[in-house]
Write a protein that holds these residues in place. Structure first.
Motif, PDB file in Angstrom:
ATOM      1  N   VAL A 121       0.836  -1.197   0.000  1.00 36.29           N
ATOM      2  CA  VAL A 121       0.000   0.000   0.000  1.00 36.29           C
ATOM      3  C   VAL A 121       0.868   1.244   0.000  1.00 36.29           C
ATOM      4  O   VAL A 121       0.560   2.230  -0.672  1.00 36.29           O
ATOM      5  CB  VAL A 121      -0.891   0.056   1.252  1.00 36.29           C
ATOM      6  N   GLY A 122       1.951   1.178   0.765  1.00 34.87           N
ATOM      7  CA  GLY A 122       2.773   2.365   0.930  1.00 34.87           C
ATOM      8  C   GLY A 122       3.408   2.821  -0.371  1.00 34.87           C
ATOM      9  O   GLY A 122       3.512   4.016  -0.619  1.00 34.87           O
ATOM     10  N   VAL A 160      10.299  12.483  11.933  1.00 40.59           N
ATOM     11  CA  VAL A 160       9.806  13.779  12.393  1.00 40.59           C
ATOM     12  C   VAL A 160      10.171  14.874  11.397  1.00 40.59           C
ATOM     13  O   VAL A 160       9.371  15.780  11.121  1.00 40.59           O
ATOM     14  CB  VAL A 160      10.371  14.084  13.790  1.00 40.59           C
ATOM     15  N   ALA A 161      11.368  14.774  10.814  1.00 41.29           N
ATOM     16  CA  ALA A 161      11.786  15.764   9.822  1.00 41.29           C
ATOM     17  C   ALA A 161      10.847  15.737   8.626  1.00 41.29           C
ATOM     18  O   ALA A 161      10.416  16.780   8.130  1.00 41.29           O
ATOM     19  CB  ALA A 161      13.223  15.488   9.381  1.00 41.29           C
ATOM     20  N   VAL A 162      10.495  14.530   8.174  1.00 47.22           N
ATOM     21  CA  VAL A 162       9.577  14.396   7.035  1.00 47.22           C
ATOM     22  C   VAL A 162       8.219  14.980   7.392  1.00 47.22           C
ATOM     23  O   VAL A 162       7.582  15.662   6.586  1.00 47.22           O
ATOM     24  CB  VAL A 162       9.445  12.925   6.618  1.00 47.22           C
ATOM     25  N   GLY A 195      11.653   7.100   0.962  1.00 52.20           N
ATOM     26  CA  GLY A 195      12.067   5.895   1.672  1.00 52.20           C
ATOM     27  C   GLY A 195      11.570   5.879   3.100  1.00 52.20           C
ATOM     28  O   GLY A 195      11.046   4.867   3.574  1.00 52.20           O
ATOM     29  N   TYR A 196      11.693   7.023   3.793  1.00 50.42           N
ATOM     30  CA  TYR A 196      11.263   7.036   5.195  1.00 50.42           C
ATOM     31  C   TYR A 196       9.751   6.991   5.315  1.00 50.42           C
ATOM     32  O   TYR A 196       9.219   6.406   6.262  1.00 50.42           O
ATOM     33  CB  TYR A 196      11.840   8.253   5.919  1.00 50.42           C
ATOM     34  N   LEU A 242       7.835   5.339   3.321  1.00 53.91           N
ATOM     35  CA  LEU A 242       7.520   3.926   3.111  1.00 53.91           C
ATOM     36  C   LEU A 242       7.860   3.118   4.359  1.00 53.91           C
ATOM     37  O   LEU A 242       7.081   2.269   4.807  1.00 53.91           O
ATOM     38  CB  LEU A 242       8.297   3.405   1.905  1.00 53.91           C
ATOM     39  N   LEU A 243       9.026   3.414   4.941  1.00 55.68           N
ATOM     40  CA  LEU A 243       9.439   2.692   6.154  1.00 55.68           C
ATOM     41  C   LEU A 243       8.431   2.910   7.273  1.00 55.68           C
ATOM     42  O   LEU A 243       8.077   1.970   7.999  1.00 55.68           O
ATOM     43  CB  LEU A 243      10.835   3.171   6.578  1.00 55.68           C
ATOM     44  N   GLY A 244       7.953   4.166   7.396  1.00 59.02           N
ATOM     45  CA  GLY A 244       6.937   4.453   8.406  1.00 59.02           C
ATOM     46  C   GLY A 244       5.708   3.588   8.203  1.00 59.02           C
ATOM     47  O   GLY A 244       5.182   2.996   9.140  1.00 59.02           O
ATOM     48  N   PHE A 245       5.277   3.497   6.941  1.00 61.47           N
ATOM     49  CA  PHE A 245       4.117   2.670   6.629  1.00 61.47           C
ATOM     50  C   PHE A 245       4.357   1.225   7.022  1.00 61.47           C
ATOM     51  O   PHE A 245       3.504   0.573   7.629  1.00 61.47           O
ATOM     52  CB  PHE A 245       3.805   2.749   5.134  1.00 61.47           C
ATOM     53  N   VAL A 246       5.543   0.715   6.660  1.00 61.28           N
ATOM     54  CA  VAL A 246       5.825  -0.706   6.889  1.00 61.28           C
ATOM     55  C   VAL A 246       5.862  -0.997   8.389  1.00 61.28           C
ATOM     56  O   VAL A 246       5.228  -1.956   8.865  1.00 61.28           O
ATOM     57  CB  VAL A 246       7.154  -1.096   6.217  1.00 61.28           C
TER      58      VAL A 246
END
Lengths: 358, 123
Positions: A113-114, A199-201, A217-218, A220-224
């Motif tokens: 999904v991400g 947090v920066a994003v 990338g971050y 997506l990583l957050g989603f995962v």
């Protein structure tokens, strides 16, 4: 007034810096450990459910509170985790392995999904995740050969090596330990490079990009990560429900998760837990209050939804920083007792608002 | 309205009554939705779960893109047509989810909707 005076470097990095905090958390832990021996069975079950919801809420906090990506579809990850766990258990996979695999499968779904979702933002993203949740709910309902469709699928009793976790008490302790592990993991993750990048994003994508943060990338990583934690919560929820149907993971659950995160206070793990406790306590509180209401009102069907909505509206209007923000204000008031200034928080607020004008 | 949606603070500074405007916008939106509800009532049944229609409407809106009335109409037509055709031609059960599949597909290709405003990313 408390002074920061540390003699060791390690003291600065400690999770609990002060004796008071350590005492408070120690007492809380002791109370939670003793709870199953003091409370009746009903309340132990409710507490277990509350802990599971806390895990799910923590998962959503990673993506909504820290990475700043709204998601209206996290019930889908709970559903995927729950069904994966139930089916793996039925296939004879050991409990712990199946639990971890359920988290990983939900994480993989989060990546699926991400990948498209990170292209969009704001309300578009909310709609993509919402659409995903609706699709997952329908697919589970229709895929009868695998999931049993709307008639549901039974979940095997949990057992850890030789210990039977089927009893209320055993499962309570297992969920408590899982919650603590997830919480510690996320607390440390948020203090790490990855958490700061999240947090920066959230605060400014452009600025983060300018500083060399891999924004896509971050996200997506957050989603995962968020999906994996929610999958884990879903797997535990499967044991709590004992019988999985697609209706257990409908839109209402997604909305409740969002409510928890918003009411708790975006951008704090404690907030996620506080919000989950509040929202988790609303249905029992309403059923406890129902005898006090006039019968014409108590028999209405929409009372719970009405109160949910009312709570959310009141929080957004009167306490945008959420339960955790209110807690911080109360704490600060007593810490700096005669010197408390309201504007300490007002400045933060107006800064946040100017961010919103981007 | 456009000024307030782009930057509330700036709109306020050039004399737009932002607060009154947002009340007005809600009033207009509510009135339009009520008209939609009036027209929908003879077609479907009226009950509490009517709010599910709003989900479809949101899907249509997002599909077309924000800030574009033609986009909203196009999105509404697309969702409605796709759903009806899927009900006839596609296998059983796809009717309920096809709108959302289309929505995700379109947003992957056009992240701002079909006719959404394509201004660059502001910092």
């Amino acid at each position: 007034v408390r002074f920061d005076y540390h003699t060791e470097y390690g003291a600065d990095r400690a999770l609990l810096r002060y004796w008071g905090e350590r005492w408070a958390y120690g007492v809380l832990l002791a109370a939670l450990l003793a709870a199953p021996f003091v409370l009746s069975k009903f309340y132990v079950g409710e507490l277990t459910y509350l802990f599971i919801v806390c895990i799910a809420s923590l998962g959503l906090m990673v993506v909504t509170g820290y990475t700043g990506q709204i998601s209206l579809g996290h019930a889908a990850f709970l559903a995927i985790g729950g069904y994966a766990h139930a089916l793996l258990l039925a296939a004879g996979v050991p409990f712990l392995v199946s639990l971890v695999l359920a988290g990983l499968i939900a994480g993989a779904a989060g990546a699926v999904v991400g990948l498209p979702a990170i292209r969009t933002s704001g309300l578009y993203l909310a709609m993509v995740t919402l659409a995903f949740a609706v699709i997952v709910e329908h697919v589970i309902g229709r895929w009868k050969s695998l999931t049993g469709g709307f008639s549901g699928v039974a979940v095997a009793e949990p057992s850890l090596f030789v210990v039977d976790l089927g009893g209320l008490r055993g499962f309570y302790y297992f969920v408590l330990v899982t919650l603590i592990l997830v919480l510690l993991g996320l607390v440390n993750l948020m203090r790490s490079r990855t958490g700061r990048a999240f947090v920066a994003v959230r605060d400014s994508e452009a600025a983060a990009y300018g500083l060399g943060v891999n924004v896509a990338g971050y996200k997506l990583l957050g989603f995962v990560i968020s999906a994996a934690v929610c999958g884990l919560a879903g797997a535990l929820l499967a044991h709590h429900l004992k019988f999985l149907t697609p209706e257990a993971f409908n839109l209402m659950l997604s909305l409740e998760l969002v409510l928890m995160v918003v009411i708790g206070g975006l951008g704090s793990l404690r907030g996620a837990i506080l919000g989950a406790i509040l929202i988790g306590l609303v249905p029992p509180a309403i059923s406890a209050l129902k005898p006090l209401l006039p019968t014409s009102l108590a028999t209405q069907s929409g009372v719970e939804i009405f109160i949910f909505g009312l709570v959310l509206v009141c929080f957004v209007l009167f306490e945008p920083a959420g339960l955790y923000g209110r807690w911080l204000k109360i704490k600060r008031y007593f810490e700096y007792f005669p010197l408390y200034r309201r504007n300490t928080f007002r400045r933060v607020k107006s800064y946040m608002r100017s961010e919103r004008y981007r | 309205m456009q000024a307030a949606s782009q930057n509330q603070l700036a709109a306020y500074l050039v004399g737009v009554r932002v607060k009154r405007l947002s009340s007005l916008v809600w009033a207009i939106a509510g009135a339009l939705a009520a008209i939609g509800g009036l027209l929908l009532a003879p077609v479907t049944l009226v009950d509490i779960s009517l709010w599910y229609v709003v989900l479809k409407a949101m899907a249509a809106l997002v599909l077309g893109g924000f800030g574009s009335a033609p986009g909203a109409i196009l999105g509404g037509f697309l969702i409605g047509l796709v759903e009806q055709f899927a009900g006839v031609y596609a296998p059983d059960g796809t009717k309920d989810i096809i709108a959302y599949v289309v929505l995700i597909g379109v947003l992957v290709v056009y992240p701002r909707g079909l006719l959404g405003d394509a201004h660059g990313r502001r910092v």
